[in-house]
Design an enzyme around this catalytic site. Sequence first.
Site, PDB file in Angstrom:
ATOM      1  CG  ASP A   1       3.122   0.156 -22.411  1.00 34.37           C
ATOM      2  OD1 ASP A   1       3.665   1.277 -22.486  1.00 34.37           O
ATOM      3  OD2 ASP A   1       1.933  -0.047 -22.727  1.00 34.37           O
ATOM      4  CB  VAL A   2       7.968   3.401 -20.925  1.00 38.44           C
ATOM      5  CG1 VAL A   2       9.239   2.580 -21.070  1.00 38.44           C
ATOM      6  CG2 VAL A   2       7.578   4.058 -22.249  1.00 38.44           C
TER       7      VAL A   2
ATOM      8  CE  LYS B   1      10.177  12.994 -28.971  1.00 36.61           C
ATOM      9  NZ  LYS B   1      10.996  12.017 -28.210  1.00 36.61           N
TER      10      LYS B   1
ATOM     11  CG  ASN C   1      15.477   6.019 -26.971  1.00 40.49           C
ATOM     12  OD1 ASN C   1      15.823   6.918 -27.729  1.00 40.49           O
ATOM     13  ND2 ASN C   1      15.041   4.850 -27.411  1.00 40.49           N
TER      14      ASN C   1
ATOM     15  CE1 TYR D   1       8.227  11.849 -32.003  1.00 37.71           C
ATOM     16  CE2 TYR D   1       8.842  13.980 -32.905  1.00 37.71           C
ATOM     17  CZ  TYR D   1       9.196  12.726 -32.439  1.00 37.71           C
ATOM     18  OH  TYR D   1      10.510  12.355 -32.400  1.00 37.71           O
TER      19      TYR D   1
HETATM   20  C1  BGC Z   1      11.398  12.639 -35.802  1.00 38.12           C
HETATM   21  C2  BGC Z   1      11.823  12.323 -37.226  1.00 38.12           C
HETATM   22  C3  BGC Z   1      12.115  13.602 -37.991  1.00 38.12           C
HETATM   23  C4  BGC Z   1      13.059  14.477 -37.213  1.00 38.12           C
HETATM   24  C5  BGC Z   1      13.321  15.806 -37.902  1.00 38.12           C
HETATM   25  C6  BGC Z   1      12.437  13.521 -35.177  1.00 38.12           C
HETATM   26  O1  BGC Z   1      12.071  13.809 -33.863  1.00 38.12           O
HETATM   27  O2  BGC Z   1      11.245  11.437 -35.084  1.00 38.12           O
HETATM   28  O3  BGC Z   1      10.793  11.586 -37.860  1.00 38.12           O
HETATM   29  O4  BGC Z   1      12.678  13.299 -39.255  1.00 38.12           O
HETATM   30  O5  BGC Z   1      12.557  14.708 -35.925  1.00 38.12           O
HETATM   31  O6  BGC Z   1      12.137  16.417 -38.354  1.00 38.12           O
END
Ligand code: BGC
Length: 265
Positions: A65-66, A168, A92, A164
Site C-alpha cells: 500500500d503506497v 493531481k 503511478n 482527486y
Molecule cells: C481520470 C479519468 C478522466 C480523465 C479525463 C483522469 O485523470 O482518472 O477518470 O476521464 O482524467 O477527465
Amino acid sequence: MDCRLDGQVALVTGASSGIGTGVARGLAAAGAAVIVNYHSGREPAEALVAEIEGQGGRAVAVQADVSDPDAVAALFARGAEAMGAIDIVVANSGIQKDAPATELTVEDWRKVIDTNLTGQFLCAQAGIRQFLKQRDRKLSRALGKIIHMSSVHEVIPWAGHVNYAASKGGIALMMRTLAQEMAGQRIRINAIAPGAIATRINAENVAGEAGKRLLELIPYGRVGDVEDIANAAVWLASDMSDYVVGTTITVDGGMCLYPGFRDNG
Ligand code: BGC
C-alpha cells in the site's frame, strides 16, 4: 541512441491494472526488468509477471500500500533485493473517490490524498534514496529517473472530484520541486499527465452517451490507450529524454486546449 532500457530495473506502482499495467509492459518490451507493485490485484500482477517472463523478460510482483511508509520501504527493499538495483520509478498508483464537495467525507478526502499524493511522494523519496546508494551504476546518463503519473486535472478543475484534482495539482509542484532539488545529483524527475484513457477507473465515462460527450472534450477525436501513456513513459525513462528535467508531458489528445472555445468565446 534509442529508447532501449536493457539491463535497467523499473519499479511501477499500481501495475496490476490500467495505465500501470500498460507502462510495465512497455518498459519490459524496452528491455527493463520490472518490479510489479500491486495493492489488492495479486492475480493480475502475477499474470503480468508470467507474461513478461514468457517473453524472455524479468519481473517480480510485490504487494504494498503506497500510502504506508513502512510498506513503501519494504517494497523498495524487496524489489532491489530481487532485481539487484532500481533505476526507474514510475509512481503511478492512483484512486478516485468522487462526490460533490458538500458530501465528500473527510475519509474519502484523505484516502485519495494519501494514495495519490503522499503515496507518490513516499515512492519518489524511496527511489531517490535507492539511486543515491547506486552511484557506480553506468547503464544510463542519469543516476536514476522518476516518473510521476499526474492527470490533465493537475490543470483542469473538475467539479465533483475536488480530492482527486487537489491530489493531481499537488503532484505538479511536488514533482517540479523534487526535480529542482535532485537534478544536481543527476536524478531526473518528470511527470506524465494523461487525459481520458480507456481503463477501469473511467469505464463509465468512455462508453455510450457519456463516451460521446467525452469525445467533445478531446479535439483529436479518440479516447487514449494505455500504450499512448506507456510510449511516453519509455521515452521519459530512456536517455532519449536525458535533458528533460522537471517537465510534465501532457498526453491527452488535446483535452487541455479548451475545446469549448473552438466555436465560442
Ligand atoms: C481520470 C479519468 C478522466 C480523465 C479525463 C483522469 O485523470 O482518472 O477518470 O476521464 O482524467 O477527465
